[in-house]
Design an enzyme around this catalytic site. Structure first.
Site, PDB file in Angstrom:
ATOM      1  N   PHE A   1      40.796  51.728  52.192  1.00 43.08           N
ATOM      2  CA  PHE A   1      40.259  50.832  51.154  1.00 43.08           C
ATOM      3  C   PHE A   1      39.259  49.837  51.749  1.00 43.08           C
ATOM      4  O   PHE A   1      38.308  49.432  51.084  1.00 43.08           O
ATOM      5  CB  PHE A   1      41.387  50.082  50.456  1.00 43.08           C
ATOM      6  CG  PHE A   1      42.476  50.995  49.955  1.00 43.08           C
ATOM      7  CD1 PHE A   1      42.159  52.099  49.178  1.00 43.08           C
ATOM      8  CD2 PHE A   1      43.799  50.770  50.274  1.00 43.08           C
ATOM      9  CE1 PHE A   1      43.155  52.963  48.721  1.00 43.08           C
ATOM     10  CE2 PHE A   1      44.793  51.629  49.829  1.00 43.08           C
ATOM     11  CZ  PHE A   1      44.482  52.721  49.054  1.00 43.08           C
TER      12      PHE A   1
ATOM     13  N   GLU B   1      39.343  45.393  46.405  1.00 43.87           N
ATOM     14  CA  GLU B   1      38.820  45.369  47.777  1.00 43.87           C
ATOM     15  C   GLU B   1      37.353  44.954  47.863  1.00 43.87           C
ATOM     16  O   GLU B   1      36.917  44.419  48.879  1.00 43.87           O
ATOM     17  CB  GLU B   1      39.013  46.727  48.444  1.00 43.87           C
ATOM     18  CG  GLU B   1      40.466  47.104  48.667  1.00 43.87           C
ATOM     19  CD  GLU B   1      41.143  47.644  47.419  1.00 43.87           C
ATOM     20  OE1 GLU B   1      40.437  47.930  46.429  1.00 43.87           O
ATOM     21  OE2 GLU B   1      42.384  47.783  47.432  1.00 43.87           O
TER      22      GLU B   1
ATOM     23  N   ASP C   1      52.126  59.307  52.904  1.00 44.18           N
ATOM     24  CA  ASP C   1      51.234  59.001  51.776  1.00 44.18           C
ATOM     25  C   ASP C   1      50.167  60.078  51.560  1.00 44.18           C
ATOM     26  O   ASP C   1      49.610  60.227  50.479  1.00 44.18           O
ATOM     27  CB  ASP C   1      50.544  57.639  51.970  1.00 44.18           C
ATOM     28  CG  ASP C   1      51.414  56.487  51.507  1.00 44.18           C
ATOM     29  OD1 ASP C   1      52.500  56.758  50.933  1.00 44.18           O
ATOM     30  OD2 ASP C   1      51.030  55.317  51.711  1.00 44.18           O
TER      31      ASP C   1
ATOM     32  N   ARG D   1      49.657  52.490  61.689  1.00 44.33           N
ATOM     33  CA  ARG D   1      50.959  52.285  61.067  1.00 44.33           C
ATOM     34  C   ARG D   1      52.103  52.660  62.005  1.00 44.33           C
ATOM     35  O   ARG D   1      53.104  51.964  62.070  1.00 44.33           O
ATOM     36  CB  ARG D   1      51.050  53.142  59.796  1.00 44.33           C
ATOM     37  CG  ARG D   1      52.423  53.126  59.182  1.00 44.33           C
ATOM     38  CD  ARG D   1      52.475  53.791  57.821  1.00 44.33           C
ATOM     39  NE  ARG D   1      53.821  53.684  57.278  1.00 44.33           N
ATOM     40  CZ  ARG D   1      54.672  54.719  57.157  1.00 44.33           C
ATOM     41  NH1 ARG D   1      54.308  55.923  57.511  1.00 44.33           N
ATOM     42  NH2 ARG D   1      55.889  54.535  56.670  1.00 44.33           N
TER      43      ARG D   1
END
Lengths: 304, 278
Positions: free
Chosen positions: A78, A53, A112, A162
């Site tokens: 990230f 990244e 996650d 998301r």
């Protein structure tokens, strides 16, 4: 229902067809960030740097100095976290024309868990000079944003989600960077909401209306520059001010609203969101309930 | 007697060194050690190799240079002023509040600076982006990026190195100013940095190792790099930190320290003696 990351992927392809200077960079997450749609149509203008990244941000900076318009995507944690110093020194300080479109923001990332749930990005990005920070709430707005920012010179951070959310706007809705959208005219309370929390707030607005409590929801799609006028207007016109964000209550939307009101029109502000803690695994909707950020929690706050 | 092309370039490098000492002395801050080590490389790039025109600092077709080791800005500024990008008098403002010559280079403030740098490890990624942009447009620009040997301890350098070779950027040339020293001591001791050439080779670079304070070797290396197709080049330039000023040579303490008046005069006098006359 559609997730803003999906709207982003679709908008990028459209934009790619119109403007050949658009290049897209990703860091091995193109299927999740939806940049794979652009990659499929424009393989020569898509760069996958792999899981790197820092280099992702730096290469985008270099491409921008060359005159390209890079759209850069990875997960928010990230992008704003791993790439922070690169965004600061290689993009914001030289004011380079890089569009950072970070997906998977907030606790609504879900299963996650904490490592992947970015709750500090609004705070980190907002504090950078030259940076514009945008956090769209639905499909139509996201598509408008992705197109609009290609016309603005300079670094921009776009926060995408998301989980799928309701469509709020129709095709004819007009937006302007830096101008909040007021939804409803209620005077019992104002909910300043951003991103996925706008649809939760609208659900709360509906529930409350059935009980005779009339609130307005203000969609804060631009976190920076912040729309001072709208904030002051709502503080004057409504009895209660609540902010809600899928983000730490420190440094993000709540703080931005407080900064304006404390200087311009001192008003009590109730900040809803993640209370200075990390998230956890679970389904996005379950987590909103668990952390008291769902429509029920909003209803509760308005009433008490 | 007329001096040779090589001697003329050596004199330019010497002028750059004097510019470095002057700036750092007047500012009473800056980084003389690593600026002196890379002066010959800068002289060859700007006065022998790069396709540039100081009158058109933003020409799209120009070659680019990224000083990834941005703390050696005084060497870059002396080079740009010598080349005519801005007035030499401006060098006196180095690191001062009223000047555009920031401690680390800022591209929007100084004509000729192609990338803002300073936070180590970031410049190579930008150079990779530039080289890739040129490839996308078939523009034929070459991009040069100077990194410090201490700097390549940063992980981002290797992320960028991977992208450079993956994209077959034969228009990219990385120069490692291998003076062997960083703030806390020798690069081998501080971070265990060894086998730099092999590292770049294994990352898919064509590599050359040269005496980075020898004008002829530098020219030859850049010429060779230009003809290498299908992969980026890394030139490992073995240099002397503080080169040209004997009391600064090979001393880590001169990484970021300004000379006092006596030291300044001694340094300038020593450099003047190195000027080659025909």
């Amino acid at each position: 229902m559609i997730a803003t990351r999906q709207s982003y992927g679709e908008a990028l392809v459209e934009l790619g067809r119109k403007n050949k200077e658009i290049v897209v960079l990703d860091a091995d997450l193109s299927t999740a960030t939806k940049t794979n749609m652009f990659a499929k149509e424009f393989p020569d203008r898509f760069i996958d740097v792999g899981i790197a990244e820092q280099n992702l941000m730096g290469m985008a900076a270099g491409l921008a100095t060359y005159g390209k318009i890079p759209y850069v995507s990875t997960f928010a944690v990230f992008a704003a976290g791993r790439g922070y110093d690169q965004i600061r020194n290689s993009i914001c300080y030289p004011k380079l024309n890089v569009k950072i479109c970070a997906t998977h923001s907030g606790v609504t990332v879900g299963e996650d868990g904490a490592t992947h749930q970015m709750l500090e990005d609004l705070s980190l990005m907002r504090t950078l000079p030259n940076m514009t920070v945008i956090s769209p709430s639905d499909d139509i707005q996201t598509k408008w944003v992705i197109n609009e920012i290609s016309k603005i010179q300079g670094p921009i951070y776009v926060r995408l989600a998301r989980i799928p959310t309701f469509k709020i706007y129709d095709e004819n809705q007009k937006f302007e960077i830096g101008k909040m959208v007021q939804l409803g005219n209620g005077t019992d309370a104002t909910i300043f909401a951003t991103g996925v929390m706008v649809s939760e707030s609208l659900k709360a607005q509906e529930q409350l209306a059935q009980e005779g409590i009339n609130i307005r929801v203000v969609d804060v799609h631009t976190i920076k520059p912040i729309d001072k006028e709208m904030i002051i207007k709502c503080a004057k016109e409504t009895k209660k001010i609540i902010t809600i964000e899928d983000h730490n209550i420190i440094g993000g939307l709540g703080s931005a609203i407080c900064e304006v009101l404390s200087e311009e029109y001192p008003t009590k502000v109730i900040r809803m969101g993640m209370k200075d803690r990390f998230g956890k695994s679970g389904k996005g909707e379950q987590l909103l309930k668990y952390f008291k950020m769902d429509s029920e929690a909003i209803v509760e706050k308005v009433k008490n | 007697m007329k001096i040779t092309k090589i001697e003329a370039l050596a004199n330019i490098a010497n002028d750059i060194r004097m510019g470095v000492i002057e700036q750092v002395y007047l500012a009473q801050s800056g980084h003389p050690g690593g600026s002196l080590s890379c002066s010959d490389i800068l002289a060859v790039l700007y006065f022998n190799q790069m396709n540039i025109d100081p009158k058109k600092p933003y020409a799209p077709e120009r070659d680019r240079f990224v000083l990834s080791k941005g703390h050696c800005s005084s060497a870059l500024y002396a080079t740009l002023a010598r080349k005519g990008y801005f007035d030499k008098e401006d060098l006196k403002g180095f690191r001062k509040v009223e000047s555009n010559l920031q401690g680390h280079p800022e591209m929007n403030k100084i004509p000729g600076v192609d990338m803002t740098t300073g936070s180590l490890g970031q410049g190579l990624s930008a150079a990779v982006g530039m080289a890739l942009g040129s490839k996308m447009d078939s523009a034929g620009c070459r991009v040069y990026c100077l990194v410090g040997d201490g700097e390549i301890e940063e992980g981002q350098i290797w992320e960028a190195a991977m992208s450079a070779s993956k994209n077959k950027l034969d228009n990219l040339c990385v120069i490692v100013d291998h003076n062997g020293l960083q703030i806390d001591g020798k690069v081998e001791d501080v971070a265990g940095l060894i086998d730099i050439k092999e590292k770049f080779e294994s990352f898919g670079f064509y590599t050359l190792e040269i005496d980075g304070n020898d004008i002829e070797e530098i020219i030859h290396a850049f010429d060779t790099a230009k003809n290498k197709k299908g992969m980026p080049t890394a030139i490992i330039a073995n240099t002397i930190k503080g080169k040209g000023v004997s009391f600064m040579e090979n001393k880590a303490e001169w990484h970021g320290k300004a000379p006092n008046q006596e030291q300044y005069e001694e340094a300038i006098n020593e450099l003047k003696l190195q000027h080659i006359v025909g």
